[in-house]
Write an enzyme that holds these catalytic residues in place. Structure first.
Site, PDB file in Angstrom:
ATOM      1  N   GLY A  71       0.816  -1.212   0.000  1.00  0.00           N
ATOM      2  CA  GLY A  71       0.000   0.000   0.000  1.00  0.00           C
ATOM      3  C   GLY A  71       0.849   1.261   0.000  1.00  0.00           C
ATOM      4  CB  THR A  72       3.920   2.164   1.867  1.00  0.00           C
ATOM      5  OG1 THR A  72       3.336   1.841   3.129  1.00  0.00           O
ATOM      6  CG2 THR A  72       4.832   3.376   2.004  1.00  0.00           C
ATOM      7  CG  ASN A 151      -5.214   4.046   8.936  1.00  0.00           C
ATOM      8  OD1 ASN A 151      -5.489   5.048   8.294  1.00  0.00           O
ATOM      9  ND2 ASN A 151      -4.213   4.004   9.786  1.00  0.00           N
ATOM     10  CD  GLN A 179      -7.284  -0.571   7.275  1.00  0.00           C
ATOM     11  OE1 GLN A 179      -8.097  -1.452   7.567  1.00  0.00           O
ATOM     12  NE2 GLN A 179      -6.021  -0.639   7.655  1.00  0.00           N
ATOM     13  CB  SER A 199      -2.204  -3.189   1.189  1.00  0.00           C
ATOM     14  OG  SER A 199      -1.194  -3.968   1.795  1.00  0.00           O
ATOM     15  CB  ALA A 200      -1.760  -8.641  -0.464  1.00  0.00           C
ATOM     16  CG  HIS A 201      -0.151  -6.528   5.036  1.00  0.00           C
ATOM     17  ND1 HIS A 201      -0.255  -6.196   6.359  1.00  0.00           N
ATOM     18  CD2 HIS A 201       0.235  -5.393   4.405  1.00  0.00           C
ATOM     19  CE1 HIS A 201       0.078  -4.921   6.527  1.00  0.00           C
ATOM     20  NE2 HIS A 201       0.380  -4.406   5.341  1.00  0.00           N
ATOM     21  CB  THR A 237      12.436  -9.742 -11.172  1.00  0.00           C
ATOM     22  OG1 THR A 237      13.491  -9.447 -12.087  1.00  0.00           O
ATOM     23  CG2 THR A 237      11.942 -11.169 -11.383  1.00  0.00           C
ATOM     24  CB  CYS A 325       3.645   3.334  21.170  1.00  0.00           C
ATOM     25  SG  CYS A 325       2.859   1.846  20.559  1.00  0.00           S
TER      26      CYS A 325
HETATM   27  C1  LIG Z   1      -1.789  -0.511   6.002  1.00  0.00           C
HETATM   28  C2  LIG Z   1      -2.147   0.707   5.261  1.00  0.00           C
HETATM   29  C3  LIG Z   1      -1.307   1.240   4.283  1.00  0.00           C
HETATM   30  C4  LIG Z   1       0.062   0.676   4.008  1.00  0.00           C
HETATM   31  O1  LIG Z   1       0.028  -0.538   3.329  1.00  0.00           O
HETATM   32  P1  LIG Z   1       1.335  -1.473   3.358  1.00  0.00           P
HETATM   33  O2  LIG Z   1       0.996  -2.581   2.413  1.00  0.00           O
HETATM   34  O3  LIG Z   1       1.489  -1.931   4.765  1.00  0.00           O
HETATM   35  O4  LIG Z   1       2.475  -0.649   2.891  1.00  0.00           O
HETATM   36  C5  LIG Z   1      -1.723   2.342   3.581  1.00  0.00           C
HETATM   37  N1  LIG Z   1      -2.922   2.907   3.820  1.00  0.00           N
HETATM   38  C6  LIG Z   1      -3.755   2.429   4.762  1.00  0.00           C
HETATM   39  C7  LIG Z   1      -5.072   3.091   4.961  1.00  0.00           C
HETATM   40  C8  LIG Z   1      -3.395   1.321   5.520  1.00  0.00           C
HETATM   41  O5  LIG Z   1      -4.226   0.872   6.446  1.00  0.00           O
END
Ligand SMILES: *Cc1c(COP(=O)(O)O)cnc(C)c1O
Length: 399
Positions: A71-72, A151, A179, A199-201, A237, A325
Protein backbone atom coordinates in the site's frame (compact mmCIF):
# COMPACT_ATOMS: atom_id res chain seq x y z
CA UNK A 1 -5.02 -18.69 28.08
CA UNK A 2 -7.45 -17.63 25.39
CA UNK A 3 -5.83 -15.77 22.48
CA UNK A 4 -7.89 -13.10 20.77
CA UNK A 5 -6.48 -11.12 17.87
CA UNK A 6 -8.25 -7.78 17.48
CA UNK A 7 -5.77 -5.91 15.32
CA UNK A 8 -6.85 -6.83 11.79
CA UNK A 9 -6.39 -3.27 10.54
CA UNK A 10 -2.68 -3.62 11.31
CA UNK A 11 -2.37 -6.91 9.48
CA UNK A 12 -4.22 -10.20 8.98
CA UNK A 13 -3.10 -13.82 9.09
CA UNK A 14 -2.47 -15.36 5.68
CA UNK A 15 -5.44 -17.49 4.60
CA UNK A 16 -4.44 -21.18 4.36
CA UNK A 17 -5.55 -21.37 0.71
CA UNK A 18 -3.38 -18.32 -0.02
CA UNK A 19 -0.38 -19.92 1.68
CA UNK A 20 -0.91 -23.16 -0.28
CA UNK A 21 -0.95 -21.38 -3.61
CA UNK A 22 2.08 -19.27 -2.69
CA UNK A 23 4.02 -22.40 -1.73
CA UNK A 24 3.42 -23.78 -5.21
CA UNK A 25 4.95 -20.63 -6.71
CA UNK A 26 7.91 -20.73 -4.33
CA UNK A 27 8.81 -24.36 -4.96
CA UNK A 28 7.51 -25.45 -8.39
CA UNK A 29 6.51 -22.49 -10.53
CA UNK A 30 9.52 -20.32 -9.74
CA UNK A 31 10.33 -19.03 -13.22
CA UNK A 32 10.84 -15.41 -14.21
CA UNK A 33 7.60 -14.22 -15.83
CA UNK A 34 9.61 -12.26 -18.39
CA UNK A 35 11.35 -15.42 -19.71
CA UNK A 36 9.98 -16.80 -22.96
CA UNK A 37 10.49 -20.48 -22.08
CA UNK A 38 7.95 -22.73 -20.39
CA UNK A 39 9.33 -22.00 -16.90
CA UNK A 40 8.72 -18.33 -17.44
CA UNK A 41 5.39 -18.76 -19.22
CA UNK A 42 3.92 -20.73 -16.32
CA UNK A 43 4.91 -18.00 -13.86
CA UNK A 44 3.45 -15.39 -16.23
CA UNK A 45 0.17 -17.29 -16.24
CA UNK A 46 0.04 -17.13 -12.45
CA UNK A 47 0.72 -13.39 -12.47
CA UNK A 48 -1.96 -12.63 -15.03
CA UNK A 49 -4.53 -14.79 -13.27
CA UNK A 50 -3.73 -12.91 -10.05
CA UNK A 51 -4.18 -9.59 -11.86
CA UNK A 52 -7.66 -10.69 -12.99
CA UNK A 53 -8.62 -11.69 -9.47
CA UNK A 54 -7.45 -8.42 -7.93
CA UNK A 55 -9.23 -6.48 -10.69
CA UNK A 56 -12.37 -8.48 -9.93
CA UNK A 57 -12.40 -7.37 -6.30
CA UNK A 58 -12.61 -3.67 -7.24
CA UNK A 59 -14.51 -3.78 -10.54
CA UNK A 60 -11.45 -2.87 -12.63
CA UNK A 61 -10.00 -4.24 -15.85
CA UNK A 62 -6.93 -6.45 -15.37
CA UNK A 63 -4.77 -4.14 -17.49
CA UNK A 64 -5.53 -1.30 -15.05
CA UNK A 65 -3.88 -3.13 -12.13
CA UNK A 66 -0.19 -2.42 -11.41
CA UNK A 67 1.41 -4.56 -8.73
CA UNK A 68 3.58 -2.81 -6.14
CA UNK A 69 5.42 -3.74 -2.95
CA UNK A 70 2.35 -2.80 -0.92
CA UNK A 71 0.00 0.00 0.00
CA UNK A 72 2.77 2.44 0.86
CA UNK A 73 4.44 2.21 -2.52
CA UNK A 74 1.11 2.45 -4.36
CA UNK A 75 0.20 5.61 -2.40
CA UNK A 76 3.59 7.11 -3.22
CA UNK A 77 3.17 6.23 -6.90
CA UNK A 78 -0.24 7.88 -6.97
CA UNK A 79 0.75 11.12 -5.24
CA UNK A 80 4.24 11.65 -6.65
CA UNK A 81 3.42 10.14 -10.06
CA UNK A 82 0.47 12.48 -10.59
CA UNK A 83 2.36 15.52 -9.34
CA UNK A 84 5.26 14.88 -11.72
CA UNK A 85 3.04 14.00 -14.68
CA UNK A 86 0.89 17.11 -14.31
CA UNK A 87 3.41 19.69 -13.15
CA UNK A 88 2.85 21.81 -16.24
CA UNK A 89 -0.86 21.91 -15.49
CA UNK A 90 -0.67 22.98 -11.86
CA UNK A 91 0.96 22.51 -8.49
CA UNK A 92 -1.92 22.17 -6.04
CA UNK A 93 -2.97 18.98 -4.24
CA UNK A 94 -5.91 18.38 -1.92
CA UNK A 95 -5.70 15.70 0.78
CA UNK A 96 -7.50 15.13 4.04
CA UNK A 97 -5.58 15.78 7.23
CA UNK A 98 -6.20 12.24 8.47
CA UNK A 99 -4.78 10.31 5.55
CA UNK A 100 -2.38 7.45 6.21
CA UNK A 101 1.26 8.54 6.43
CA UNK A 102 1.85 6.79 3.11
CA UNK A 103 -0.17 9.64 1.54
CA UNK A 104 0.60 12.48 3.98
CA UNK A 105 4.36 12.11 3.79
CA UNK A 106 4.71 12.14 -0.03
CA UNK A 107 2.46 15.23 0.03
CA UNK A 108 4.79 16.90 2.53
CA UNK A 109 7.76 15.84 0.42
CA UNK A 110 6.16 17.60 -2.56
CA UNK A 111 5.65 20.76 -0.52
CA UNK A 112 9.42 20.99 -0.21
CA UNK A 113 9.59 20.90 -4.01
CA UNK A 114 7.28 23.85 -4.48
CA UNK A 115 3.91 22.11 -4.63
CA UNK A 116 1.07 23.44 -2.51
CA UNK A 117 -1.02 21.01 -0.47
CA UNK A 118 -4.34 21.72 1.24
CA UNK A 119 -4.89 19.33 4.13
CA UNK A 120 -8.63 19.40 4.69
CA UNK A 121 -10.15 19.27 8.16
CA UNK A 122 -12.47 16.42 9.08
CA UNK A 123 -15.64 16.48 11.17
CA UNK A 124 -15.65 15.33 14.81
CA UNK A 125 -17.27 12.15 13.51
CA UNK A 126 -14.31 11.46 11.25
CA UNK A 127 -15.76 12.43 7.89
CA UNK A 128 -14.46 14.61 5.08
CA UNK A 129 -17.06 17.12 3.84
CA UNK A 130 -17.59 17.27 0.08
CA UNK A 131 -18.19 21.04 0.38
CA UNK A 132 -14.73 21.46 1.86
CA UNK A 133 -13.19 19.60 -1.06
CA UNK A 134 -15.11 21.75 -3.51
CA UNK A 135 -14.12 24.97 -1.76
CA UNK A 136 -10.43 23.99 -1.82
CA UNK A 137 -10.27 23.45 -5.59
CA UNK A 138 -8.33 26.07 -7.54
CA UNK A 139 -7.35 26.27 -11.21
CA UNK A 140 -3.99 24.85 -10.10
CA UNK A 141 -5.44 21.69 -8.53
CA UNK A 142 -4.06 18.55 -10.16
CA UNK A 143 -4.82 15.86 -7.59
CA UNK A 144 -7.38 15.07 -4.91
CA UNK A 145 -6.44 12.21 -2.60
CA UNK A 146 -8.95 11.14 0.05
CA UNK A 147 -8.91 7.72 1.68
CA UNK A 148 -11.97 5.47 1.30
CA UNK A 149 -11.89 4.22 4.88
CA UNK A 150 -9.78 5.64 7.66
CA UNK A 151 -7.51 3.01 9.19
CA UNK A 152 -7.90 4.17 12.78
CA UNK A 153 -11.56 5.04 13.17
CA UNK A 154 -12.98 2.99 10.28
CA UNK A 155 -15.15 5.79 8.89
CA UNK A 156 -16.33 5.55 5.27
CA UNK A 157 -15.76 8.73 3.26
CA UNK A 158 -18.10 10.14 0.58
CA UNK A 159 -15.81 9.00 -2.23
CA UNK A 160 -18.51 8.76 -4.89
CA UNK A 161 -19.51 12.43 -4.45
CA UNK A 162 -15.91 13.59 -4.40
CA UNK A 163 -15.24 11.46 -7.47
CA UNK A 164 -18.07 13.12 -9.35
CA UNK A 165 -16.71 16.53 -8.39
CA UNK A 166 -13.15 15.67 -9.44
CA UNK A 167 -14.37 14.31 -12.75
CA UNK A 168 -16.33 17.45 -13.68
CA UNK A 169 -13.26 19.57 -12.86
CA UNK A 170 -10.82 17.32 -14.72
CA UNK A 171 -8.76 16.62 -11.58
CA UNK A 172 -7.09 13.26 -10.98
CA UNK A 173 -8.74 11.51 -8.03
CA UNK A 174 -6.92 8.95 -5.89
CA UNK A 175 -8.35 6.97 -3.00
CA UNK A 176 -6.46 4.77 -0.56
CA UNK A 177 -8.80 1.77 -0.32
CA UNK A 178 -6.50 -0.39 1.80
CA UNK A 179 -9.05 -0.51 4.63
CA UNK A 180 -12.18 -0.82 2.50
CA UNK A 181 -11.38 -3.36 -0.21
CA UNK A 182 -12.55 -6.79 0.86
CA UNK A 183 -14.59 -5.38 3.76
CA UNK A 184 -17.27 -3.33 2.02
CA UNK A 185 -18.22 -3.22 -1.68
CA UNK A 186 -15.58 -1.31 -3.65
CA UNK A 187 -16.04 -0.49 -7.31
CA UNK A 188 -13.74 1.90 -9.16
CA UNK A 189 -16.52 2.96 -11.51
CA UNK A 190 -19.19 3.49 -8.86
CA UNK A 191 -16.67 5.50 -6.84
CA UNK A 192 -15.46 7.39 -9.93
CA UNK A 193 -11.80 7.19 -8.99
CA UNK A 194 -8.80 7.37 -11.33
CA UNK A 195 -6.31 5.81 -8.93
CA UNK A 196 -6.87 3.35 -6.09
CA UNK A 197 -4.53 1.71 -3.61
CA UNK A 198 -5.05 -1.83 -2.27
CA UNK A 199 -2.75 -3.92 -0.04
CA UNK A 200 -2.74 -7.71 0.26
CA UNK A 201 -1.81 -8.14 3.91
CA UNK A 202 -4.93 -6.33 5.12
CA UNK A 203 -7.11 -8.91 3.36
CA UNK A 204 -5.50 -12.22 4.43
CA UNK A 205 -2.79 -12.08 1.78
CA UNK A 206 0.96 -11.79 2.29
CA UNK A 207 2.88 -8.67 3.33
CA UNK A 208 4.98 -6.81 0.77
CA UNK A 209 2.51 -6.86 -2.11
CA UNK A 210 -0.24 -4.50 -3.16
CA UNK A 211 -1.37 -2.64 -6.23
CA UNK A 212 -2.27 0.67 -7.70
CA UNK A 213 -5.34 0.74 -9.91
CA UNK A 214 -4.77 3.22 -12.74
CA UNK A 215 -7.81 4.09 -14.87
CA UNK A 216 -7.01 3.90 -18.57
CA UNK A 217 -5.90 7.31 -19.81
CA UNK A 218 -4.75 8.62 -16.41
CA UNK A 219 -1.44 10.45 -16.61
CA UNK A 220 1.13 9.07 -14.21
CA UNK A 221 4.90 9.40 -14.15
CA UNK A 222 6.75 6.31 -12.85
CA UNK A 223 8.68 6.89 -9.62
CA UNK A 224 11.06 3.96 -10.14
CA UNK A 225 13.02 3.29 -13.31
CA UNK A 226 14.49 0.01 -14.47
CA UNK A 227 13.08 -2.85 -16.51
CA UNK A 228 9.87 -2.99 -18.44
CA UNK A 229 7.77 -4.88 -15.90
CA UNK A 230 4.25 -3.71 -15.07
CA UNK A 231 4.36 -1.87 -18.37
CA UNK A 232 7.20 0.33 -17.09
CA UNK A 233 5.00 1.83 -14.40
CA UNK A 234 6.64 -0.32 -11.73
CA UNK A 235 9.77 -2.08 -12.99
CA UNK A 236 11.55 -4.93 -11.20
CA UNK A 237 11.30 -8.72 -11.41
CA UNK A 238 7.85 -9.71 -10.26
CA UNK A 239 7.15 -10.97 -6.74
CA UNK A 240 5.28 -13.92 -8.20
CA UNK A 241 4.39 -15.74 -4.95
CA UNK A 242 3.19 -12.44 -3.51
CA UNK A 243 1.11 -11.65 -6.56
CA UNK A 244 -0.61 -15.04 -6.73
CA UNK A 245 -1.20 -14.84 -2.97
CA UNK A 246 -2.74 -11.40 -3.35
CA UNK A 247 -4.92 -12.69 -6.20
CA UNK A 248 -6.17 -15.62 -4.15
CA UNK A 249 -6.84 -13.38 -1.14
CA UNK A 250 -8.81 -10.98 -3.36
CA UNK A 251 -10.87 -13.82 -4.76
CA UNK A 252 -11.69 -15.17 -1.29
CA UNK A 253 -12.48 -11.70 0.04
CA UNK A 254 -14.92 -11.06 -2.82
CA UNK A 255 -16.60 -14.42 -2.26
CA UNK A 256 -17.01 -13.97 1.49
CA UNK A 257 -17.70 -10.23 1.56
CA UNK A 258 -21.47 -10.31 2.11
CA UNK A 259 -21.55 -13.01 4.76
CA UNK A 260 -18.49 -11.76 6.62
CA UNK A 261 -19.60 -8.13 6.68
CA UNK A 262 -23.00 -9.11 8.06
CA UNK A 263 -21.46 -11.37 10.71
CA UNK A 264 -18.80 -8.87 11.76
CA UNK A 265 -21.24 -5.95 11.96
CA UNK A 266 -23.12 -7.90 14.64
CA UNK A 267 -19.90 -8.60 16.57
CA UNK A 268 -18.76 -4.99 16.21
CA UNK A 269 -22.00 -3.62 17.61
CA UNK A 270 -21.96 -6.11 20.48
CA UNK A 271 -18.47 -4.97 21.36
CA UNK A 272 -19.34 -1.27 21.19
CA UNK A 273 -22.61 -1.58 23.12
CA UNK A 274 -21.14 -4.00 25.64
CA UNK A 275 -18.28 -1.64 26.42
CA UNK A 276 -20.52 1.43 26.63
CA UNK A 277 -22.86 -0.37 29.00
CA UNK A 278 -20.19 -1.73 31.27
CA UNK A 279 -17.74 1.18 31.53
CA UNK A 280 -18.32 4.88 32.29
CA UNK A 281 -16.65 7.69 30.39
CA UNK A 282 -16.17 5.74 27.21
CA UNK A 283 -16.87 7.38 23.88
CA UNK A 284 -16.96 5.97 20.42
CA UNK A 285 -14.58 7.63 17.99
CA UNK A 286 -15.91 7.95 14.45
CA UNK A 287 -19.40 7.86 13.00
CA UNK A 288 -21.49 5.06 14.40
CA UNK A 289 -22.90 3.70 11.13
CA UNK A 290 -20.72 5.17 8.38
CA UNK A 291 -18.03 2.77 9.48
CA UNK A 292 -16.65 -0.56 8.33
CA UNK A 293 -17.98 -3.72 9.99
CA UNK A 294 -14.61 -4.50 11.57
CA UNK A 295 -13.72 -1.31 13.45
CA UNK A 296 -14.24 -0.36 17.08
CA UNK A 297 -12.37 2.73 18.30
CA UNK A 298 -13.12 4.18 21.69
CA UNK A 299 -11.62 6.76 23.98
CA UNK A 300 -11.52 5.59 27.56
CA UNK A 301 -11.04 8.63 29.72
CA UNK A 302 -8.58 8.80 32.62
CA UNK A 303 -6.40 5.94 31.38
CA UNK A 304 -3.49 5.62 28.98
CA UNK A 305 -4.12 3.62 25.81
CA UNK A 306 -0.70 2.02 26.12
CA UNK A 307 -1.43 0.75 29.64
CA UNK A 308 -4.70 -0.80 28.48
CA UNK A 309 -2.89 -2.51 25.63
CA UNK A 310 -0.26 -4.00 27.91
CA UNK A 311 -2.88 -5.35 30.31
CA UNK A 312 -4.95 -6.72 27.44
CA UNK A 313 -1.83 -8.39 26.07
CA UNK A 314 -1.37 -10.14 29.43
CA UNK A 315 -4.87 -11.55 28.93
CA UNK A 316 -4.02 -12.78 25.45
CA UNK A 317 -5.81 -9.97 23.60
CA UNK A 318 -4.02 -8.10 20.82
CA UNK A 319 -5.39 -4.61 20.05
CA UNK A 320 -3.91 -1.21 19.25
CA UNK A 321 -4.12 2.32 20.55
CA UNK A 322 -4.24 5.84 19.24
CA UNK A 323 -1.12 6.92 21.01
CA UNK A 324 1.28 6.36 18.22
CA UNK A 325 3.90 4.37 20.09
CA UNK A 326 4.60 2.63 16.80
CA UNK A 327 6.13 5.79 15.40
CA UNK A 328 8.29 6.18 18.47
CA UNK A 329 6.41 9.34 19.35
CA UNK A 330 4.42 10.12 22.45
CA UNK A 331 1.99 12.30 20.53
CA UNK A 332 -1.47 10.89 20.15
CA UNK A 333 -2.66 9.87 16.72
CA UNK A 334 -2.92 12.59 14.08
CA UNK A 335 -6.26 11.05 13.11
CA UNK A 336 -7.91 11.58 16.50
CA UNK A 337 -6.41 15.06 16.83
CA UNK A 338 -7.70 15.95 13.36
CA UNK A 339 -11.16 14.95 14.59
CA UNK A 340 -10.83 17.51 17.37
CA UNK A 341 -10.52 15.00 20.16
CA UNK A 342 -8.64 16.59 23.06
CA UNK A 343 -5.06 15.51 23.54
CA UNK A 344 -5.66 13.74 26.88
CA UNK A 345 -8.71 11.89 25.62
CA UNK A 346 -6.90 10.80 22.46
CA UNK A 347 -4.20 9.32 24.68
CA UNK A 348 -6.75 6.93 26.16
CA UNK A 349 -7.93 5.53 22.89
CA UNK A 350 -8.23 1.90 21.98
CA UNK A 351 -8.73 0.37 18.54
CA UNK A 352 -10.08 -3.15 18.22
CA UNK A 353 -10.42 -4.43 14.69
CA UNK A 354 -12.28 -7.67 14.00
CA UNK A 355 -11.58 -10.32 11.42
CA UNK A 356 -12.51 -13.67 10.00
CA UNK A 357 -11.36 -15.80 12.94
CA UNK A 358 -13.19 -13.77 15.59
CA UNK A 359 -16.26 -15.29 17.20
CA UNK A 360 -19.04 -14.35 19.63
CA UNK A 361 -16.96 -16.07 22.32
CA UNK A 362 -14.07 -13.70 21.63
CA UNK A 363 -16.31 -10.67 22.11
CA UNK A 364 -17.71 -12.16 25.30
CA UNK A 365 -14.21 -12.76 26.62
CA UNK A 366 -13.10 -9.19 25.86
CA UNK A 367 -16.20 -7.79 27.55
CA UNK A 368 -15.46 -9.92 30.62
CA UNK A 369 -11.84 -8.86 30.85
CA UNK A 370 -11.71 -5.24 29.69
CA UNK A 371 -13.93 -3.51 32.29
CA UNK A 372 -11.79 -4.99 35.08
CA UNK A 373 -8.59 -3.80 33.41
CA UNK A 374 -9.95 -0.28 33.04
CA UNK A 375 -11.18 -0.19 36.61
CA UNK A 376 -7.78 -1.29 37.92
CA UNK A 377 -5.90 1.22 35.81
CA UNK A 378 -8.22 4.03 36.82
CA UNK A 379 -7.77 3.17 40.47
CA UNK A 380 -4.01 3.62 40.06
CA UNK A 381 -4.11 6.61 37.75
CA UNK A 382 -3.56 10.19 38.81
CA UNK A 383 -5.70 11.14 35.81
CA UNK A 384 -8.65 9.45 37.47
CA UNK A 385 -8.66 12.07 40.20
CA UNK A 386 -10.21 14.42 37.67
CA UNK A 387 -12.88 11.82 37.13
CA UNK A 388 -15.71 13.99 38.39
CA UNK A 389 -15.13 16.49 35.58
CA UNK A 390 -14.82 14.80 32.20
CA UNK A 391 -11.82 16.07 30.29
CA UNK A 392 -12.35 18.28 27.27
CA UNK A 393 -15.45 19.23 25.40
CA UNK A 394 -18.00 16.81 24.04
CA UNK A 395 -16.68 16.33 20.58
CA UNK A 396 -17.28 12.74 19.62
CA UNK A 397 -20.28 10.56 19.03
CA UNK A 398 -21.52 9.62 22.45
CA UNK A 399 -23.64 6.52 22.34
C1 LIG B 1 -1.79 -0.51 6.00
C2 LIG B 1 -2.15 0.71 5.26
C3 LIG B 1 -1.31 1.24 4.28
C4 LIG B 1 0.06 0.68 4.01
O1 LIG B 1 0.03 -0.54 3.33
P1 LIG B 1 1.34 -1.47 3.36
O2 LIG B 1 1.00 -2.58 2.41
O3 LIG B 1 1.49 -1.93 4.77
O4 LIG B 1 2.48 -0.65 2.89
C5 LIG B 1 -1.72 2.34 3.58
N1 LIG B 1 -2.92 2.91 3.82
C6 LIG B 1 -3.76 2.43 4.76
C7 LIG B 1 -5.07 3.09 4.96
C8 LIG B 1 -3.39 1.32 5.52
O5 LIG B 1 -4.23 0.87 6.45
Amino acid sequence: MRKVYLDHSATTPVHPEVADLMMQYLTSTWGNPSSIHAFGREARKGVEEARERVAGLIGAKPEEIFFTSGGTEADNMAVLGTAYAKQKKGNHIIASSFEHHAVLDPCKFLEKQGYRVTFLPVTPEGLVRVEDVEAAITDQTILITIMHVNNEVGTIQPIEEIGRLAKTRGITFHTDAVQSAGKIPVDVNALQVDLMTVSAHKIYGPKGIGCLYVRKGTRLEPITHGGGQERKRRPGTENVPGMVGFGKAAELAARELDSESARLTVLRDKLIDGLMNRVDHVRLNGHRTKRIPTNVNVSIEFVEGESILLSMDMHGIGASSGSACTSGSLDPSHVLLAMGIPYEVAHGSLRMTLGRDNTEEDVKYVLEVLPGIIERLRAMSPLAQQKTAPVGKECCTSV
